[in-house]
Write a protein that holds these residues in place. Structure first.
Motif, PDB file in Angstrom:
ATOM      1  N   ALA A 368      20.881  10.731 -15.795  1.00 25.04           N
ATOM      2  CA  ALA A 368      19.712  11.353 -16.443  1.00 25.04           C
ATOM      3  C   ALA A 368      19.328  10.642 -17.735  1.00 25.04           C
ATOM      4  O   ALA A 368      20.138   9.922 -18.334  1.00 25.04           O
ATOM      5  N   ASP A 369      18.069  10.873 -18.176  1.00 26.33           N
ATOM      6  CA  ASP A 369      17.672  10.528 -19.545  1.00 26.33           C
ATOM      7  C   ASP A 369      18.006  11.737 -20.409  1.00 26.33           C
ATOM      8  O   ASP A 369      17.614  12.856 -20.070  1.00 26.33           O
ATOM      9  N   TYR A 370      18.692  11.498 -21.510  1.00 24.16           N
ATOM     10  CA  TYR A 370      19.073  12.606 -22.409  1.00 24.16           C
ATOM     11  C   TYR A 370      18.235  12.538 -23.676  1.00 24.16           C
ATOM     12  O   TYR A 370      18.207  11.500 -24.351  1.00 24.16           O
ATOM     13  N   TYR A 371      17.549  13.633 -23.982  1.00 24.05           N
ATOM     14  CA  TYR A 371      16.739  13.712 -25.195  1.00 24.05           C
ATOM     15  C   TYR A 371      17.369  14.748 -26.117  1.00 24.05           C
ATOM     16  O   TYR A 371      17.665  15.864 -25.685  1.00 24.05           O
ATOM     17  N   LEU A 372      17.554  14.363 -27.389  1.00 26.99           N
ATOM     18  CA  LEU A 372      18.192  15.274 -28.346  1.00 26.99           C
ATOM     19  C   LEU A 372      17.343  15.454 -29.586  1.00 26.99           C
ATOM     20  O   LEU A 372      16.882  14.466 -30.173  1.00 26.99           O
ATOM     21  N   CYS A 373      17.174  16.702 -29.998  1.00 30.49           N
ATOM     22  CA  CYS A 373      16.453  16.955 -31.245  1.00 30.49           C
ATOM     23  C   CYS A 373      17.007  18.217 -31.904  1.00 30.49           C
ATOM     24  O   CYS A 373      17.150  19.260 -31.253  1.00 30.49           O
ATOM     25  N   GLY A 374      17.306  18.104 -33.183  1.00 25.86           N
ATOM     26  CA  GLY A 374      17.862  19.241 -33.925  1.00 25.86           C
ATOM     27  C   GLY A 374      18.378  18.732 -35.248  1.00 25.86           C
ATOM     28  O   GLY A 374      18.110  17.586 -35.630  1.00 25.86           O
ATOM     29  N   PRO A 375      19.146  19.568 -35.978  1.00 23.31           N
ATOM     30  CA  PRO A 375      19.712  19.090 -37.242  1.00 23.31           C
ATOM     31  C   PRO A 375      20.562  17.834 -37.013  1.00 23.31           C
ATOM     32  O   PRO A 375      21.177  17.686 -35.944  1.00 23.31           O
ATOM     33  N   VAL A 376      20.601  16.968 -38.027  1.00 23.14           N
ATOM     34  CA  VAL A 376      21.285  15.678 -37.862  1.00 23.14           C
ATOM     35  C   VAL A 376      22.752  15.860 -37.442  1.00 23.14           C
ATOM     36  O   VAL A 376      23.237  15.175 -36.532  1.00 23.14           O
ATOM     37  N   ALA A 377      23.458  16.830 -38.066  1.00 29.55           N
ATOM     38  CA  ALA A 377      24.879  17.026 -37.735  1.00 29.55           C
ATOM     39  C   ALA A 377      25.022  17.438 -36.269  1.00 29.55           C
ATOM     40  O   ALA A 377      25.941  16.976 -35.567  1.00 29.55           O
ATOM     41  N   PHE A 378      24.103  18.281 -35.794  1.00 32.47           N
ATOM     42  CA  PHE A 378      24.119  18.734 -34.393  1.00 32.47           C
ATOM     43  C   PHE A 378      23.951  17.523 -33.468  1.00 32.47           C
ATOM     44  O   PHE A 378      24.687  17.342 -32.494  1.00 32.47           O
ATOM     45  N   MET A 379      22.998  16.654 -33.808  1.00 28.17           N
ATOM     46  CA  MET A 379      22.736  15.509 -32.928  1.00 28.17           C
ATOM     47  C   MET A 379      23.897  14.528 -32.922  1.00 28.17           C
ATOM     48  O   MET A 379      24.267  13.999 -31.877  1.00 28.17           O
ATOM     49  N   GLN A 380      24.464  14.310 -34.117  1.00 29.52           N
ATOM     50  CA  GLN A 380      25.607  13.383 -34.173  1.00 29.52           C
ATOM     51  C   GLN A 380      26.725  13.889 -33.272  1.00 29.52           C
ATOM     52  O   GLN A 380      27.327  13.138 -32.514  1.00 29.52           O
ATOM     53  N   GLU A 381      26.964  15.226 -33.345  1.00 26.68           N
ATOM     54  CA  GLU A 381      28.035  15.810 -32.535  1.00 26.68           C
ATOM     55  C   GLU A 381      27.720  15.654 -31.038  1.00 26.68           C
ATOM     56  O   GLU A 381      28.561  15.217 -30.258  1.00 26.68           O
ATOM     57  N   GLN A 382      26.477  15.983 -30.668  1.00 24.37           N
ATOM     58  CA  GLN A 382      26.148  15.958 -29.234  1.00 24.37           C
ATOM     59  C   GLN A 382      26.068  14.522 -28.695  1.00 24.37           C
ATOM     60  O   GLN A 382      26.475  14.259 -27.561  1.00 24.37           O
ATOM     61  N   ILE A 383      25.580  13.592 -29.508  1.00 24.65           N
ATOM     62  CA  ILE A 383      25.546  12.194 -29.043  1.00 24.65           C
ATOM     63  C   ILE A 383      26.980  11.707 -28.821  1.00 24.65           C
ATOM     64  O   ILE A 383      27.300  11.076 -27.808  1.00 24.65           O
ATOM     65  N   GLY A 384      27.867  12.069 -29.766  1.00 30.15           N
ATOM     66  CA  GLY A 384      29.293  11.712 -29.631  1.00 30.15           C
ATOM     67  C   GLY A 384      29.849  12.295 -28.336  1.00 30.15           C
ATOM     68  O   GLY A 384      30.550  11.616 -27.581  1.00 30.15           O
ATOM     69  N   ASN A 385      29.518  13.587 -28.074  1.00 25.12           N
ATOM     70  CA  ASN A 385      30.019  14.241 -26.859  1.00 25.12           C
ATOM     71  C   ASN A 385      29.496  13.549 -25.608  1.00 25.12           C
ATOM     72  O   ASN A 385      30.249  13.320 -24.656  1.00 25.12           O
ATOM     73  N   LEU A 386      28.201  13.225 -25.606  1.00 26.04           N
ATOM     74  CA  LEU A 386      27.624  12.584 -24.412  1.00 26.04           C
ATOM     75  C   LEU A 386      28.286  11.243 -24.149  1.00 26.04           C
ATOM     76  O   LEU A 386      28.612  10.908 -23.010  1.00 26.04           O
ATOM     77  N   LYS A 387      28.517  10.480 -25.226  1.00 28.77           N
ATOM     78  CA  LYS A 387      29.155   9.162 -25.045  1.00 28.77           C
ATOM     79  C   LYS A 387      30.569   9.355 -24.495  1.00 28.77           C
ATOM     80  O   LYS A 387      31.005   8.626 -23.611  1.00 28.77           O
ATOM     81  N   ARG A 388      31.267  10.362 -25.036  1.00 30.15           N
ATOM     82  CA  ARG A 388      32.633  10.620 -24.548  1.00 30.15           C
ATOM     83  C   ARG A 388      32.626  11.023 -23.077  1.00 30.15           C
ATOM     84  O   ARG A 388      33.544  10.727 -22.325  1.00 30.15           O
ATOM     85  N   LEU A 389      31.552  11.704 -22.667  1.00 25.01           N
ATOM     86  CA  LEU A 389      31.453  12.129 -21.267  1.00 25.01           C
ATOM     87  C   LEU A 389      30.998  10.981 -20.357  1.00 25.01           C
ATOM     88  O   LEU A 389      30.778  11.170 -19.167  1.00 25.01           O
ATOM     89  N   GLY A 390      30.807   9.808 -20.947  1.00 25.64           N
ATOM     90  CA  GLY A 390      30.515   8.627 -20.135  1.00 25.64           C
ATOM     91  C   GLY A 390      29.036   8.346 -19.953  1.00 25.64           C
ATOM     92  O   GLY A 390      28.656   7.501 -19.135  1.00 25.64           O
ATOM     93  N   ILE A 391      28.174   9.045 -20.714  1.00 27.03           N
ATOM     94  CA  ILE A 391      26.736   8.786 -20.577  1.00 27.03           C
ATOM     95  C   ILE A 391      26.399   7.463 -21.265  1.00 27.03           C
ATOM     96  O   ILE A 391      26.857   7.185 -22.372  1.00 27.03           O
ATOM     97  N   ASP A 392      25.566   6.659 -20.594  1.00 30.48           N
ATOM     98  CA  ASP A 392      25.149   5.356 -21.122  1.00 30.48           C
ATOM     99  C   ASP A 392      24.344   5.569 -22.417  1.00 30.48           C
ATOM    100  O   ASP A 392      23.314   6.250 -22.383  1.00 30.48           O
ATOM    101  N   PRO A 393      24.792   5.002 -23.542  1.00 31.46           N
ATOM    102  CA  PRO A 393      24.071   5.203 -24.821  1.00 31.46           C
ATOM    103  C   PRO A 393      22.598   4.811 -24.734  1.00 31.46           C
ATOM    104  O   PRO A 393      21.762   5.349 -25.449  1.00 31.46           O
ATOM    105  N   LEU A 394      22.263   3.868 -23.823  1.00 24.95           N
ATOM    106  CA  LEU A 394      20.862   3.443 -23.701  1.00 24.95           C
ATOM    107  C   LEU A 394      19.991   4.532 -23.076  1.00 24.95           C
ATOM    108  O   LEU A 394      18.768   4.452 -23.100  1.00 24.95           O
ATOM    109  N   LYS A 395      20.632   5.557 -22.507  1.00 26.91           N
ATOM    110  CA  LYS A 395      19.865   6.649 -21.885  1.00 26.91           C
ATOM    111  C   LYS A 395      19.827   7.874 -22.797  1.00 26.91           C
ATOM    112  O   LYS A 395      19.412   8.950 -22.388  1.00 26.91           O
ATOM    113  N   ILE A 396      20.288   7.696 -24.037  1.00 23.32           N
ATOM    114  CA  ILE A 396      20.273   8.820 -24.988  1.00 23.32           C
ATOM    115  C   ILE A 396      19.203   8.545 -26.040  1.00 23.32           C
ATOM    116  O   ILE A 396      19.252   7.531 -26.739  1.00 23.32           O
TER     117      ILE A 396
END
Ligand SMILES: Cc1cc2nc3c(=O)[nH]c(=O)nc-3n(C[C@H](O)[C@H](O)[C@H](O)COP(=O)(O)OP(=O)(O)OC[C@H]3O[C@@H](n4cnc5c(N)ncnc54)[C@H](O)[C@@H]3O)c2cc1C
Ligand code: HEM
Length: 408
Positions: A368-396
């Motif tokens: 999937a394409d992952y789109y994130l929007c919210g407070p900066v701390a929230f996004m940092q946490e969720q981007i970290g989680n997505l990367k840990r779950l194996g999502i391609d950073p280019l799709k975030i």
């Protein structure tokens, strides 16, 4: 093109910038505003007070010095900056002013350490960066003005309708005063609005994501009332919009801009993850996917404090209860502290904070394409989680409602 000697001199200033970058940019803004007070309204004066803009510029200058051998790695950041600049009406002639005061500030802050050769190297480096930005901005201005319903600079809009979306969020439907059309923006893009702020005796500009799909007669923004706390003053522009701007009033609007938008050139699933008012660009994306009868699998994940502050709740409930024909929409709503009335109405799916881990195996498609929007701390946490779950950073993809983007 910078020669080797100049590049080495610029790189040699990296440790100084790491240590004193914010001192330098603070000095720079004070110097530039003293000589050009007319530029003060162009800048967010709250960000100047809190220091976030000085930080953003210092980080940009540092990143440029660090990557002077391969400035192409900065292209995504430059895209973000160019879009923001165009949305604020920055023109080529402003670069000479910024360049002059930045170089003078380097000289003044570095003192004896700033040799003539170093200043010349930075002058060449600044010109190279400015030329890249000016060229990108020129293209964006041209695209904005050449579209049907498009324009360049500020255009007067009438507030046609003001609609409360939650206890904190109100939508403003903006119609061109000249009776013309509005352009077909990309879902997820933002506009800048410029308002006179009587208490500051100047105008101030802020960005707001367009919260409805393109193709309407109006532009819609949905604004959170930044009420402030005992230790934090109220938000300057959001409080004016909520308290003083009424239906029938006029506001100045810049054309839709932004590098955060729904990529419509693919058929893979879309996952929209937001917190709080960060839902606004995703609402435009969701409406767009629904209105174009997209066959894509869509998952909207939204987190907020409770039902009272849940923007677009009613519309979402309708879609949750009566699924839309030909649309594969799934939603997961988290309330951090649900109220009793929220429990009775079953307005949400899970309580507590968003935990991507608990829904990953059943809901997060790897392609999937992952789109994130919210407070900066929230996004940092969720981007970290997505990367840990194996999502391609280019799709975030992510959008920060402030300066400096998101570094995760
Ligand atoms: C691309 C983009 C899209 C955006 N989209 C939306 C959107 O769709 N909806 C939306 O509501 N917002 C959105 N924003 C945010 C919006 O642009 C404004 O930043 C927001 O409305 C706050 O502006 P303000 O003038 O009310 O607050 P400001 O006066 O700019 O204050 C900002 C925050 O700082 C706090 N503050 C003020 N002074 C201090 C101080 N001295 N110390 C510490 N804290 C302080 C305030 O309480 C407030 O919370 C977006 C921003 C960007 C960049
Ligand atoms: C090479 C030159 C420049 C660089 C590297 C640069 C860098 C930046 C960066 C990193 C941001 C933050 C973007 C974001 O995350 O939102 C920004 C925003 C901004 N820039 Fe520039 N910039 C340059 C030139 C200029 C010029 C010439 C002007 C006009 C006077 C200008 C005015 C602004 C304004 C008004 C903002 C928004 C910040 C605010 O609202 O206070 N910049 N710039």
């Amino acid at each position: 093109m910078l020669d080797n000697a100049a590049r080495e001199l610029v790189k040699a200033t990296v440790p100084v910038l790491q240590q004193h970058g914010v001192t330098l940019t603070r000095h720079f803004y004070a110097r530039m505003f003293a000589h050009h007070p007319e530029l003060m309204p162009v800048f967010n004066q709250t960000s100047q007070k809190t220091g976030s803009q000085q930080q953003a510029l210092a980080m940009a200058v540092l990143a440029y010095a660090e990557h002077i051998d391969h400035p192409e790695v900065l292209l995504p950041v430059l895209k973000l900056i160019a879009n923001k600049h165009v949305s604020l009406g920055i023109r080529a002639e402003h670069y000479a002013i910024v360049g002059k005061h930045l170089l003078a500030s380097i000289k003044e802050v570095l003192g004896d350490a700033a040799s003539d050769a170093l200043i010349d190297a930075w002058a060449a480096a600044y010109t190279q960066l400015a030329d890249i930005l000016i060229a990108q901005e020129q293209q964006l201005y041209q695209h904005a003005v050449n579209q049907e319903g498009g324009w360049s600079g500020w255009r007067s809009f009438i507030v046609e309708k003001k609609v409360k979306e939650s206890d904190e969020i109100t939508s403003f439907y903006l119609k061109p005063r000249d009776g013309g059309k509005v352009p077909l923006y990309a879902a997820g893009q933002y506009i800048s609005v410029k308002l006179p702020v009587p208490s500051m005796e100047m105008t101030q500009t802020r960005q707001y994501s367009l919260s409805a799909a393109p193709g309407k007669a109006t532009l819609r923004i949905s604004v959170k009332n930044e009420r402030g706390t005992t230790s934090r003053p109220r938000g300057v522009v959001s409080s004016l919009l909520h308290d003083s701007v009424e239906e029938g009033n006029l506001i100045d609007v810049a054309p839709p801009m932004g590098d955060y938008y729904l990529h419509e050139d693919r058929d893979t699933p879309v996952v929209l993850i937001s917190a709080g008012v960060g839902i606004t660009p995703h609402w435009a994306m969701l409406e767009r996917l629904i209105e174009t009868r997209s066959p894509r699998q869509i998952l909207l994940i939204h987190a907020c404090r409770h039902g009272g502050v849940h923007g677009f709740k009613q519309q979402l409930q309708q879609w949750r209860q009566a699924p839309i024909a030909s649309c594969a929409l799934n939603t997961i709503v988290y309330y951090e502290n649900p109220r009793d009335s929220d429990r009775l109405a079953s307005d949400y799916d899970r309580s507590g904070r968003l935990q991507l881990d608990e829904i990953a195996s059943s809901h997060l498609p790897p392609d999937a394409d992952y789109y994130l929007c919210g407070p900066v701390a929230f996004m940092q946490e969720q981007i970290g989680n997505l990367k840990r779950l194996g999502i391609d950073p280019l799709k975030i993809y992510s959008e920060a409602f402030g300066s400096g983007g998101v570094v995760a």
